[in-house]
Design a protein around this motif. Sequence first.
Motif, short mmCIF file in Angstrom:
data_model
loop_
_atom_site.label_atom_id
_atom_site.label_comp_id
_atom_site.label_asym_id
_atom_site.label_seq_id
_atom_site.Cartn_x
_atom_site.Cartn_y
_atom_site.Cartn_z
N PHE A 62 0.83 -1.20 0.00
CA PHE A 62 0.00 0.00 0.00
C PHE A 62 0.86 1.25 0.00
CE2 PHE A 62 -2.19 3.15 2.70
CZ PHE A 62 -3.21 3.46 1.84
N LEU A 63 1.97 1.22 0.73
CA LEU A 63 2.86 2.39 0.78
C LEU A 63 3.45 2.69 -0.59
CD1 LEU A 63 4.79 2.08 4.13
CD2 LEU A 63 3.13 3.80 3.44
N TYR A 64 3.83 1.61 -1.30
CA TYR A 64 4.34 1.81 -2.66
C TYR A 64 3.28 2.45 -3.54
CZ TYR A 64 8.63 -0.70 -1.89
OH TYR A 64 9.85 -1.06 -1.44
N VAL A 67 3.21 6.22 -2.83
CA VAL A 67 4.31 6.96 -3.45
C VAL A 67 4.11 7.01 -4.97
CG1 VAL A 67 6.81 7.15 -3.65
CG2 VAL A 67 5.81 6.21 -1.59
N PHE A 68 3.62 5.89 -5.51
CA PHE A 68 3.36 5.83 -6.94
C PHE A 68 2.35 6.89 -7.35
CE2 PHE A 68 0.20 4.28 -10.03
CZ PHE A 68 0.97 4.37 -11.17
N LEU A 69 1.30 7.01 -6.54
CA LEU A 69 0.23 7.96 -6.86
C LEU A 69 0.79 9.38 -6.95
CD1 LEU A 69 -2.71 7.30 -7.24
CD2 LEU A 69 -3.16 8.21 -4.99
N LEU A 70 1.64 9.70 -5.97
CA LEU A 70 2.30 11.01 -5.94
C LEU A 70 3.01 11.30 -7.25
CD1 LEU A 70 3.40 13.21 -3.80
CD2 LEU A 70 5.41 11.77 -3.78
N TRP A 111 11.99 8.29 2.02
CA TRP A 111 13.21 7.51 2.14
C TRP A 111 13.72 7.54 3.59
CZ3 TRP A 111 17.34 8.03 -2.26
CH2 TRP A 111 18.36 7.09 -2.06
N LYS A 112 13.78 8.76 4.17
CA LYS A 112 14.30 8.95 5.52
C LYS A 112 13.44 8.23 6.55
CE LYS A 112 13.64 12.34 8.16
NZ LYS A 112 13.49 13.29 9.20
N GLU A 113 12.11 8.28 6.32
CA GLU A 113 11.20 7.64 7.26
C GLU A 113 11.09 6.14 7.02
OE1 GLU A 113 9.13 9.22 9.84
OE2 GLU A 113 10.80 10.63 9.52
N GLU A 114 11.93 5.62 6.13
CA GLU A 114 11.97 4.20 5.80
C GLU A 114 10.66 3.71 5.19
OE1 GLU A 114 13.51 2.02 9.16
OE2 GLU A 114 15.51 2.59 8.48
N GLY A 115 9.98 4.61 4.50
CA GLY A 115 8.75 4.21 3.81
C GLY A 115 9.03 3.37 2.58
N LEU A 116 10.29 3.42 2.10
CA LEU A 116 10.62 2.66 0.89
C LEU A 116 11.29 1.35 1.23
CD1 LEU A 116 12.11 5.58 -1.21
CD2 LEU A 116 9.80 4.69 -1.27
N ALA B 164 3.39 -8.40 -8.58
CA ALA B 164 3.17 -7.75 -9.87
C ALA B 164 2.72 -6.32 -9.66
CB ALA B 164 2.13 -8.52 -10.66
N VAL B 165 1.81 -6.11 -8.72
CA VAL B 165 1.31 -4.76 -8.50
C VAL B 165 2.44 -3.87 -8.01
CG1 VAL B 165 -0.30 -3.37 -7.19
CG2 VAL B 165 -1.02 -5.56 -8.08
N ALA B 166 3.18 -4.33 -6.99
CA ALA B 166 4.26 -3.52 -6.44
C ALA B 166 5.29 -3.21 -7.52
CB ALA B 166 4.92 -4.24 -5.28
N GLN B 167 5.61 -4.21 -8.33
CA GLN B 167 6.68 -4.07 -9.32
C GLN B 167 6.26 -3.20 -10.51
OE1 GLN B 167 8.18 -7.81 -10.61
NE2 GLN B 167 8.51 -7.14 -12.70
#
Lengths: 119, 346
Positions: A62-64, A67-70, A111-116, B164-167
Motif C-alpha cells: 500500500f505504501l508503494y 508513493v506511486f500515486l504522488l 526515504w528517511k522515514e523508511e517508507g521505501l 506484480a502490482v508492487a513491481q
Amino acid sequence: MLQQYAIIGIFLLGAVGTAVGSIVVNWLVRPKPEPKGDKRATYECGLETIGPTWVQFKARYFLYALVFLLFDVETIFLYPWAVGFQELGFLAFVEMMIFIGILALGLWYAWKEEGLKWL
Amino acid sequence: MEHIFTDLAALVAGWVSGSPQWVQTLVMGCLYLIGVLTFIFLNCIFLIYLERKVSAYIQQRLGPNRVGPRGILQPVADALKLLGKEDIIPEKADHWVFRLAPIIILVPAIMVFAVIPFGKNMIPVDLNIGVFYFLAVASTTTLAILMGGWSSNNKYALLGSMRAVAQIVSYEVPLAFSILGVVMIAGSLKTSQIVAAQENYWFILLQPLGFLIYFIAATAEVNRAPFDLVEGEQEIIAGPFIEYTGMRFALFYLAEYANLVAVSCLGVTLFLGGWHGPWLPSWLWFLIKVYILIFVFMWTRWTFPRIRIDHFLDFNWKVLLPLALVNILLTGIGLKLYQYITLGVW
C-alpha cells in the motif's frame, strides 16, 4: 479527431473478440467431459492447501501505491510541460524544476522515514 | 517494396471511397486491426521459437530440433497442443474473475499497437497523445494480472500478483519519466512526429541515460528476467498463471510476448530512429531494429540471475527514479543552452 478514437474503439472490440474467439475455438476442440475431483483441486505443493487464501495482506504494498500515486500525478503535469518545453521560455523551466524539487523532497522524506524499505 | 502496405491500404480505401464516412472509418479500422493482429501473431509465433533457440545456444544446448527442420515448427505444435487441452477451473476459484482475466490481459496488449508507426505513413492511428496513450493503456495490464492471481485462490498466485502490482506500479514511474526527455526534444507526443524528428540523428545519442532507464523499466514492466519476480518459477511456480490451463494459459503468454514486442516497438520509435534507415524499405528497417532490441531483452534474460524483491524495489526508488529526474534536468539545461546558442533567446 473523433474518427481516430472510433478506430481505437474498433481495436478495443477486436482485441476482446480475438481473446473470446480463441477461447471459443478451444471450447470446440477440447475434450468435452468436465474435469472433476482432484483435477480441480488447488495446485500448491502437492499437499492439501491449509487455511484460506483470501486474507488481509501486509500494508507494505500500500505504501508503494501511495508513493506511486504522488509521482503519477506529477507525470500528468510533466507531459504537457514537456510538449511545450521549447516554446515556454526559461521561467517555465525554472518553475518546473522547483516543482520537481518539492516532489524530490517528498521522496527524500519517504526515504528517511523508511517508507521505501521492504520489510 | 517500400509502398506495398500503404498501396494495399490505399486500394481498400479506394473501394469504399463512395460510401458514407462511418463505413469508411469502419472498413479502414478493421483493415488496420487485421494488419496489427497478423503482425502480433506472426511475431509471437516466431518469438517463442527464437526465445527457445537463443536460450538454448546461450546455455550451450541445441534447443528444439525435432518438429520440422531445425525445430522451426515447434511453436505451431505448442499452439495446437494448448488449443486442444481441457479447460480446468479450480473448484475454489472465483469463476467469473478467473475467466475474465485472460481476456482482459490481451486487450491492452493489442490496443497499444494502434499508435506504433510501423513504417513510413504506416501508423494505424496517429493520435496527438500517442505516447501517453501507450503508457495509459499498457498500465492496465496490472489489473488483469491481479485479477488472475486473486481469483485463482492459490497462495502462490496471490503472492505473485501482489508482487506484480508492487513491481509494475513502481517501475511505471521511471518508465514515464525516461520518455519525457524524448518528448521535450521532439516537442510532441505524436509518435509520427517523434520519428520524423529523428531523421538526422537518433535520440539514443541525445538521451543515452533515458534509453538505459527505459530499457530497465521496460524489462520490469513486461516481467522478464532478471525482473520476473511475478512468475519466479523456482519460488512461486509461475505466480498468477499457476492455475491456468490450455487456451487461457496460452492467452497469458501471448499477451506477454505481445507486450515484449510492444515495448520494443516503442523503444525503437522513441530512441532508435523508428523506421529511418538507408536502402531498405522503412517497415523492414523498423522490424530489424525491433528484433535487435528483442534480442537484447532475451540476452539480458538468460544472462542475469533473478533479483530479490527488496533489492529490486530499492533499486527503483533509490537509483532509477532519481536518475530519471536528473535526466529531465540535464535534458532541460541542454535544450535551453542549445536554444541560447543557436537562437540567442532562452
